[in-house]
Design an enzyme around this catalytic site. Structure first.
Site, PDB file in Angstrom:
ATOM      1  CD1 TRP A 170      12.625  -7.383  -0.942  1.00  0.00           C
ATOM      2  CD2 TRP A 170      14.270  -7.204  -2.432  1.00  0.00           C
ATOM      3  NE1 TRP A 170      13.774  -7.857  -0.349  1.00  0.00           N
ATOM      4  CE2 TRP A 170      14.795  -7.770  -1.240  1.00  0.00           C
ATOM      5  CE3 TRP A 170      15.131  -7.002  -3.515  1.00  0.00           C
ATOM      6  CZ2 TRP A 170      16.127  -8.115  -1.115  1.00  0.00           C
ATOM      7  CZ3 TRP A 170      16.467  -7.361  -3.383  1.00  0.00           C
ATOM      8  CH2 TRP A 170      16.952  -7.906  -2.184  1.00  0.00           C
ATOM      9  CG  ASP A 180      11.831  -4.049   4.411  1.00  0.00           C
ATOM     10  OD1 ASP A 180      11.813  -2.863   4.790  1.00  0.00           O
ATOM     11  OD2 ASP A 180      12.313  -4.393   3.319  1.00  0.00           O
ATOM     12  CB  CYS A 181      16.497  -3.744   7.574  1.00  0.00           C
ATOM     13  SG  CYS A 181      18.288  -3.904   7.451  1.00  0.00           S
ATOM     14  CB  VAL A 229      19.291   1.666  11.008  1.00  0.00           C
ATOM     15  CG1 VAL A 229      19.135   3.046  11.593  1.00  0.00           C
ATOM     16  CG2 VAL A 229      18.291   1.456   9.875  1.00  0.00           C
ATOM     17  CE  LYS A 261      17.502  -3.372  -3.206  1.00  0.00           C
ATOM     18  NZ  LYS A 261      16.621  -2.486  -2.421  1.00  0.00           N
ATOM     19  CE  LYS A 286      13.023   0.066   5.269  1.00  0.00           C
ATOM     20  NZ  LYS A 286      13.294  -0.800   4.086  1.00  0.00           N
ATOM     21  CB  SER A 326      24.469  -6.563  10.694  1.00  0.00           C
ATOM     22  OG  SER A 326      24.942  -6.950   9.419  1.00  0.00           O
ATOM     23  CG  HIS A 381      14.084  -9.799   2.947  1.00  0.00           C
ATOM     24  ND1 HIS A 381      14.026  -8.513   2.492  1.00  0.00           N
ATOM     25  CD2 HIS A 381      13.923  -9.710   4.296  1.00  0.00           C
ATOM     26  CE1 HIS A 381      13.854  -7.668   3.492  1.00  0.00           C
ATOM     27  NE2 HIS A 381      13.796  -8.377   4.598  1.00  0.00           N
ATOM     28  CE  LYS A 430      18.752   7.446   5.664  1.00  0.00           C
ATOM     29  NZ  LYS A 430      20.065   7.101   5.049  1.00  0.00           N
TER      30      LYS A 430
END
Length: 263
Positions: A257, A70-71, A111, A260, A59, A124, A210, A98
């Site tokens: 974030w 930031d993933c 990703v 959210k 990302k 992952s 995070h 994308k």
């Protein structure tokens, strides 16, 4: 200490009937003698400076051009690659726009994805497992009985950061998980598998990063000083070269974030 040499180029990926330009950032790992400084225990290993770089799609930052996003799941993969001293080519993908080729190599359009032996591997969990099998030294394996240590912290953090009710118990739930982790580290630390970094740490640490950034910004909250072992654990891992090399910018974490928290 490992030093990362960075070169930036534009690589073009072509799919049937269309093409997209992708920023590709190549990191190659070399070693040189530098002044000693305190660092976590590290395993002896053979440098792989001559190895072909792994291709990693990740990302892109949404706040600063040409920077890693930031993933935490991408960071877990990159930490694994860094700790195994593997060179890699990092290809940054704008997930808000994308490119077509991304769906060609991963129909879900997600990703991180890593090219291993001419095959693109997603997720992952799968990627890190394959890396451990293909490059077993230095070992990052975590004993099965320790693999789930701290695994509930991230979900309880999400509950707390999204909460709009100060009395709903989400803060206490997070504190309970952190307290349990602190007790574990006190008796078994400094890392999840004792004296050395393992895959479980590389999975948990980006999530703690995070947690620290998002809760500090949106809740003015931080890990209590009473949880000294957790605070030391975070400080130690966050200062590792491999962590600094692969973390997202705080601004990206906050922006990531926002929906959210505000939603």
């Amino acid at each position: 200490m490992a030093v990362l040499l960075r070169t930036t180029t534009c690589a073009t990926a072509t799919t049937a009937g269309s093409s997209s330009t992708l920023l590709a950032t190549t990191f190659r790992r070399v070693r040189r003698l530098l002044p000693a400084r305190a660092s976590p225990p590290r395993r002896a290993f053979t440098a792989r400076a001559s190895a072909e770089p792994l291709e990693v799609c990740a990302k892109a930052s949404i706040t600063v051009p040409d920077r890693l996003g930031d993933c935490p799941f991408t960071q877990r993969v990159l930490l694994t690659i860094e700790e195994k001293n593997l060179p890699y080519e990092l290809k940054l993908v704008d997930l808000a726009n994308k490119p077509d080729w991304l769906f060609t190599i991963n129909p879900e359009g997600k990703v991180p994805i890593v090219k291993l032996e001419d095959k693109w591997v997603a997720d992952s969990d799968v990627i890190t497992q394959v890396l451990e099998e293909k490059y077993p030294q230095p070992s990052l394996a975590t004993p099965p009985e320790k693999a789930s240590i701290g695994s509930k912290i991230f979900s309880t953090f999400i509950g707390f950061v999204k909460s709009k009710d100060t009395n709903d118990g989400t803060e206490q739930t997070l504190l309970s998980e952190l307290t349990s982790f602190d007790s574990y580290l006190k008796d078994n630390g400094p890392f999840i598998n004792g004296g050395t970094i393992s895959a479980a740490d590389l999975s948990l640490a980006p999530k703690l990063y995070h947690m620290e950034i998002a809760l500090g910004h949106y809740k003015n909250w931080s890990v209590p000083d009473a949880l000294a072992h957790v605070k030391t654990y975070m400080k130690t891992i966050f200062s590792m070269d491999s962590f600094v090399n692969t973390r997202g910018l705080p601004e990206d974490v906050i922006a990531g974030w926002r929906s959210k928290v505000m939603g």
